[in-house]
Design an enzyme around this catalytic site. Sequence first.
Site, mmCIF file in Angstrom:
data_model
loop_
_atom_site.group_PDB
_atom_site.id
_atom_site.type_symbol
_atom_site.label_atom_id
_atom_site.label_comp_id
_atom_site.label_asym_id
_atom_site.label_seq_id
_atom_site.Cartn_x
_atom_site.Cartn_y
_atom_site.Cartn_z
ATOM 1 N N ASP A 191 1.182 -1.158 0.047
ATOM 2 C CA ASP A 191 -0.479 0.169 -0.399
ATOM 3 C C ASP A 191 0.915 1.287 -0.302
ATOM 4 O O ASP A 191 1.842 1.193 0.668
ATOM 5 C CB ASP A 191 -0.932 0.106 1.268
ATOM 6 C CG ASP A 191 -2.231 0.695 1.156
ATOM 7 O OD1 ASP A 191 -2.401 1.159 0.210
ATOM 8 O OD2 ASP A 191 -1.788 2.041 2.329
ATOM 9 N N GLU A 275 -1.184 -1.187 -5.657
ATOM 10 C CA GLU A 275 -2.469 -0.749 -6.481
ATOM 11 C C GLU A 275 -2.864 0.145 -7.661
ATOM 12 O O GLU A 275 -1.542 1.013 -7.711
ATOM 13 C CB GLU A 275 -3.583 -0.108 -4.694
ATOM 14 C CG GLU A 275 -4.750 0.342 -5.695
ATOM 15 C CD GLU A 275 -6.019 0.538 -3.796
ATOM 16 O OE1 GLU A 275 -6.411 1.625 -4.706
ATOM 17 O OE2 GLU A 275 -5.090 1.438 -3.198
ATOM 18 N N CYS A 327 -12.293 -5.160 6.103
ATOM 19 C CA CYS A 327 -11.501 -4.716 7.354
ATOM 20 C C CYS A 327 -10.627 -6.364 6.976
ATOM 21 O O CYS A 327 -11.376 -7.437 6.891
ATOM 22 C CB CYS A 327 -12.552 -6.025 8.851
ATOM 23 S SG CYS A 327 -11.535 -6.769 10.291
ATOM 24 N N ASP A 356 -3.527 1.891 6.901
ATOM 25 C CA ASP A 356 -2.944 1.336 5.950
ATOM 26 C C ASP A 356 -2.203 -0.032 5.869
ATOM 27 O O ASP A 356 -2.653 -0.819 4.885
ATOM 28 C CB ASP A 356 -0.610 2.143 5.802
ATOM 29 C CG ASP A 356 -0.800 3.813 5.901
ATOM 30 O OD1 ASP A 356 -2.754 3.875 4.958
ATOM 31 O OD2 ASP A 356 -0.551 4.441 6.462
#
Length: 423
Positions: A191, A275, A327, A356
Amino acid sequence: MQLRYSFRLYPNTGQRTALARAFGCARVVYNDALRARETARGEGMPFPKTGDLSKQLITEAKNTPERAWLGEVSAVILQQSLRDLDAAYKNFFDGLKGKRPRMGAPRYKSKRDARQAVRFTANARWSITPGGKLRLPKIGDLRVKWSRTLPSTPSTVTVVKDSAGRYFASFVVETDACEVLPQTTPEVGIDLGLGHFAVLSDGRKIDSPRFLRRAEKRLKKAQRDLSRKEKGSSNRNKARVKVARAHARVADARREFHHQLSTRIIRENQAVAVEDLAVKGLARTRLAKSVHDAGWSAFVSMLEYKAARYGRTFVKIGRFEPTSQVCSACGVKDGPKPLHVRVWTCSACGTVLDRDANAAVNVARAAGLAVTACGAQVRRAPVPAQRGEAGTHPKPSPVRWEQAGIPGLQAREDVKRWSSPVS
């Protein structure tokens, strides 16, 4: 696959003059070809072919008084300049057809452009001398700072001059599959962010170096000195070079950081997932300077080509995947959260999640990777000072574990032990 290796060049005064002549001749041929094609387009005529342009703008132009100086440089770099124009037009039309991201139409080159370059192919008969110098036709033997050996015989070499006045030799080489790394087990999701440059799904956090922010004071002073110089003067040109060199140092430090981190991640993990961030959109917000300072696109590109080179798996998930809303422990989507919320508690299972770290785990799972992170509480509650001491010792910063020579896992265990209350 093809790889590019760049090395610093140190030409002498005469060689700089010859290179400047080569840059200028290649630029003139490029602009003449672009003008010929734009004129044909304006008159409704078909585009002139590369062969016709080569005959008209190179072979025949050398016999005219206006372009006789084109014969002072190697003809190969003039032919390559025409091929560069063909590639520019192809990329432009492919963008219009949706085959690649859109880009602007070819534009005229200027001698004041930040980057000047000429390319030599094997037909130019360039070579590397036994003494380690780069021999170029009609330029001479240039001194090269070899930082590593080339894996194979290069097919082309491009001589580049940047805005800081530095010269580089860029070689294109072919590599085979002998560099494939042995199989390993870990798979990681990444991330990317601004507070931390990268947060890995195994819990590691890489602090953002912020090279531009740290150099802003020096850059402001150099830019202020430049603005005070008279336009067109020699002092202004010297001040411009100082500003360019200051920015080049920042860019070089950022690139080195990206290379080291991407190589380490590729070597340690069999599969890597990131991502697909909308960097262009983020660069239009108030965070634009920090986004450009991080250099996410360059880092992701390095991960992608190094994964292909070393036989690793690289996966890029969609930017609309709700990695910060789900989650990682129970999989319940808890809704969007503002950026200032860095830690949140899942309403379904009650797990305390770091925003994060949770997103990194979800990135890996969205890519279909097997991750071992369980989504447990990652940030502990504050611990009171020990009763036997009047003060507290400074807690070691996680971003300096590697600088201190402490492995990441051992450092985390030491922090847990130091932070635990005395019984």
